[in-house]
Write a protein that holds these residues in place. Structure first.
Motif, PDB file in Angstrom:
ATOM      1  N   PHE A  56      -9.687   7.886   5.729  1.00  0.00           N
ATOM      2  CA  PHE A  56     -10.981   7.882   5.198  1.00  0.00           C
ATOM      3  C   PHE A  56     -10.903   5.855   4.888  1.00  0.00           C
ATOM      4  N   LEU A  57      -9.758   4.967   4.295  1.00  0.00           N
ATOM      5  CA  LEU A  57     -10.531   3.926   3.915  1.00  0.00           C
ATOM      6  C   LEU A  57      -9.923   2.886   4.927  1.00  0.00           C
ATOM      7  N   SER A  58      -9.282   2.903   6.062  1.00  0.00           N
ATOM      8  CA  SER A  58      -8.708   2.026   6.897  1.00  0.00           C
ATOM      9  C   SER A  58      -8.918   2.959   8.208  1.00  0.00           C
ATOM     10  N   ALA A  59      -9.651   3.320   8.522  1.00  0.00           N
ATOM     11  CA  ALA A  59     -10.226   4.115  10.071  1.00  0.00           C
ATOM     12  C   ALA A  59     -10.208   3.114  10.912  1.00  0.00           C
ATOM     13  N   GLY A  60     -10.078   3.110  12.249  1.00  0.00           N
ATOM     14  CA  GLY A  60      -9.800   1.944  12.940  1.00  0.00           C
ATOM     15  C   GLY A  60      -8.894   0.699  12.912  1.00  0.00           C
ATOM     16  N   LEU A  61      -8.324   1.206  12.337  1.00  0.00           N
ATOM     17  CA  LEU A  61      -6.998  -0.229  12.138  1.00  0.00           C
ATOM     18  C   LEU A  61      -5.877   0.281  12.927  1.00  0.00           C
ATOM     19  N   GLY A  62      -5.297  -0.574  13.121  1.00  0.00           N
ATOM     20  CA  GLY A  62      -4.396  -0.401  14.363  1.00  0.00           C
ATOM     21  C   GLY A  62      -2.603  -0.175  13.382  1.00  0.00           C
ATOM     22  N   PHE A  63      -1.832  -0.747  14.203  1.00  0.00           N
ATOM     23  CA  PHE A  63      -0.590  -0.725  13.309  1.00  0.00           C
ATOM     24  C   PHE A  63       0.297  -2.484  13.625  1.00  0.00           C
ATOM     25  N   SER A  64      -0.732  -3.264  14.248  1.00  0.00           N
ATOM     26  CA  SER A  64       0.077  -4.628  14.149  1.00  0.00           C
ATOM     27  C   SER A  64       0.557  -5.295  12.842  1.00  0.00           C
ATOM     28  N   ARG A  65       0.775  -6.404  12.987  1.00  0.00           N
ATOM     29  CA  ARG A  65       0.889  -6.965  11.088  1.00  0.00           C
ATOM     30  C   ARG A  65      -0.147  -7.905  10.793  1.00  0.00           C
ATOM     31  N   GLU A  66      -1.406  -7.491  11.377  1.00  0.00           N
ATOM     32  CA  GLU A  66      -2.352  -7.857  10.775  1.00  0.00           C
ATOM     33  C   GLU A  66      -3.634  -6.500  10.183  1.00  0.00           C
ATOM     34  N   ASP A  67      -3.586  -5.741  11.031  1.00  0.00           N
ATOM     35  CA  ASP A  67      -4.341  -4.893  10.180  1.00  0.00           C
ATOM     36  C   ASP A  67      -3.049  -4.023   9.273  1.00  0.00           C
ATOM     37  N   ARG A  68      -1.703  -3.618   9.333  1.00  0.00           N
ATOM     38  CA  ARG A  68      -0.863  -3.386   8.450  1.00  0.00           C
ATOM     39  C   ARG A  68      -1.154  -3.862   6.878  1.00  0.00           C
ATOM     40  N   LEU A  70      -4.117  -5.787   6.335  1.00  0.00           N
ATOM     41  CA  LEU A  70      -4.692  -5.269   5.683  1.00  0.00           C
ATOM     42  C   LEU A  70      -4.965  -4.126   5.034  1.00  0.00           C
ATOM     43  N   ASN A  71      -4.542  -3.086   5.530  1.00  0.00           N
ATOM     44  CA  ASN A  71      -4.170  -1.826   5.051  1.00  0.00           C
ATOM     45  C   ASN A  71      -4.328  -1.867   3.643  1.00  0.00           C
ATOM     46  N   VAL A  72      -3.348  -2.467   3.596  1.00  0.00           N
ATOM     47  CA  VAL A  72      -2.282  -2.639   2.216  1.00  0.00           C
ATOM     48  C   VAL A  72      -2.742  -3.665   0.933  1.00  0.00           C
ATOM     49  N   GLN A  73      -3.768  -4.592   2.038  1.00  0.00           N
ATOM     50  CA  GLN A  73      -5.029  -4.646   0.802  1.00  0.00           C
ATOM     51  C   GLN A  73      -5.745  -3.872   0.025  1.00  0.00           C
ATOM     52  N   ARG A  74      -6.739  -2.974   1.293  1.00  0.00           N
ATOM     53  CA  ARG A  74      -7.320  -2.857   0.799  1.00  0.00           C
ATOM     54  C   ARG A  74      -6.793  -1.613  -0.104  1.00  0.00           C
ATOM     55  N   ILE A  75      -5.678  -0.842  -0.282  1.00  0.00           N
ATOM     56  CA  ILE A  75      -5.270   0.343  -1.174  1.00  0.00           C
ATOM     57  C   ILE A  75      -5.067  -0.680  -2.407  1.00  0.00           C
ATOM     58  N   GLY A  76      -3.791  -2.360  -2.202  1.00  0.00           N
ATOM     59  CA  GLY A  76      -3.874  -2.237  -3.495  1.00  0.00           C
ATOM     60  C   GLY A  76      -5.441  -2.523  -4.568  1.00  0.00           C
ATOM     61  N   PHE A  77      -6.334  -3.104  -3.773  1.00  0.00           N
ATOM     62  CA  PHE A  77      -7.461  -4.002  -4.233  1.00  0.00           C
ATOM     63  C   PHE A  77      -8.169  -2.601  -4.860  1.00  0.00           C
ATOM     64  N   ILE A  94       4.408   3.308   3.131  1.00  0.00           N
ATOM     65  CA  ILE A  94       5.197   2.102   3.500  1.00  0.00           C
ATOM     66  C   ILE A  94       5.105   0.491   3.010  1.00  0.00           C
ATOM     67  N   ALA A  95       3.926   0.072   3.133  1.00  0.00           N
ATOM     68  CA  ALA A  95       3.931  -1.404   2.815  1.00  0.00           C
ATOM     69  C   ALA A  95       4.729  -2.459   3.219  1.00  0.00           C
ATOM     70  N   PRO A  96       5.544  -2.347   4.861  1.00  0.00           N
ATOM     71  CA  PRO A  96       6.700  -2.910   5.543  1.00  0.00           C
ATOM     72  C   PRO A  96       7.159  -4.406   5.149  1.00  0.00           C
ATOM     73  N   TYR A  97       5.646  -5.428   4.749  1.00  0.00           N
ATOM     74  CA  TYR A  97       6.282  -6.741   4.976  1.00  0.00           C
ATOM     75  C   TYR A  97       5.795  -7.055   3.504  1.00  0.00           C
ATOM     76  N   ALA A  98       6.734  -7.699   3.310  1.00  0.00           N
ATOM     77  CA  ALA A  98       6.651  -8.785   2.145  1.00  0.00           C
ATOM     78  C   ALA A  98       5.958  -9.125   1.639  1.00  0.00           C
ATOM     79  N   ASP A  99       4.761 -10.018   2.225  1.00  0.00           N
ATOM     80  CA  ASP A  99       3.660 -10.849   1.946  1.00  0.00           C
ATOM     81  C   ASP A  99       2.589 -10.031   1.388  1.00  0.00           C
ATOM     82  N   SER A 100       2.281  -8.460   2.169  1.00  0.00           N
ATOM     83  CA  SER A 100       1.932  -8.231   1.896  1.00  0.00           C
ATOM     84  C   SER A 100       1.863  -7.559   0.494  1.00  0.00           C
TER      85      SER A 100
END
Length: 188
Positions: A56-68, A70-77, A94-100
């Motif tokens: 619903f919120l991140s439709a259209g995002l893939g699973f590249s590092r950048e998209d993952r 962005l997805n985590v930042q949206r959820i965090g917001f 999951i939020a696989p990356y420490a920097d995210s």
């Protein structure tokens, strides 16, 4: 409504509880159990499920590092927005990356909103046996690639607020452990 009632309602403490871990680690199961306990106590709770957010919120995002990221930042917001308004927000993502994850924590800190990171540290061998969504089987069969923790990185939290080894306790025990931490921190 009296001013006293308004003040009491505004004093309700919100927080974001971010449950990170591999696919099938038990994040969502623990979050649902904890949400039921918190609601029974009369708390305002929202659960931001990673799969629902992707739909619903991140439709259209893939699973590249950048998209993952962005997805985590949206959820965090969204989590911070809800938490800053007195909601206990459970985020099994999951939020696989420490920097995210660090960016989400920093956003909460900047806004003065409580943030608790829970690492559901279930080993990949246990997760692949559970395989709740069949992802490990699909990856093993070559049907998908980029599975977090298998052929895509998962950066384990170095110092989470809580680490749960879900394979060594019941779902209720895991939820109770998170509940105890929230109580200890004055978030209940």
């Amino acid at each position: 409504m009296s001013d006293e009632q308004t003040t009491q309602e505004n004093d309700v403490t919100g927080a974001t509880v971010w449950l990170t871990g591999l696919p099938s680690a038990g994040k969502t199961t623990i979050a649902h159990e904890l949400a039921a306990v918190l609601r029974a106590e009369g708390r305002r709770v929202e659960l931001l499920d990673g799969d629902e957010i992707r739909e619903f919120l991140s439709a259209g995002l893939g699973f590249s590092r950048e998209d993952r990221h962005l997805n985590v930042q949206r959820i965090g917001f969204v989590a911070e927005l809800l938490a800053s308004n007195g909601v206990l927000v459970l985020v099994p993502v999951i939020a696989p990356y420490a920097d995210s994850r660090d960016a989400v924590r920093k956003r909460h800190q900047q806004e003065g909103t409580a943030y608790v990171e829970v690492h559901v540290a279930t080993p990949v061998e246990v997760c692949s046996e559970r395989d709740v969504k069949g992802l490990y089987a699909k990856q093993a069969a070559g049907e998908i690639s980029g599975l977090t923790g298998v052929d895509d990185p998962y950066e384990e939290p170095v110092s989470p607020d809580l680490r749960i080894e879900s394979q060594n306790q019941t779902v209720r025990e895991s939820a109770d452990t998170v509940h105890a931490l929230l109580a200890e921190r004055g978030l209940l």
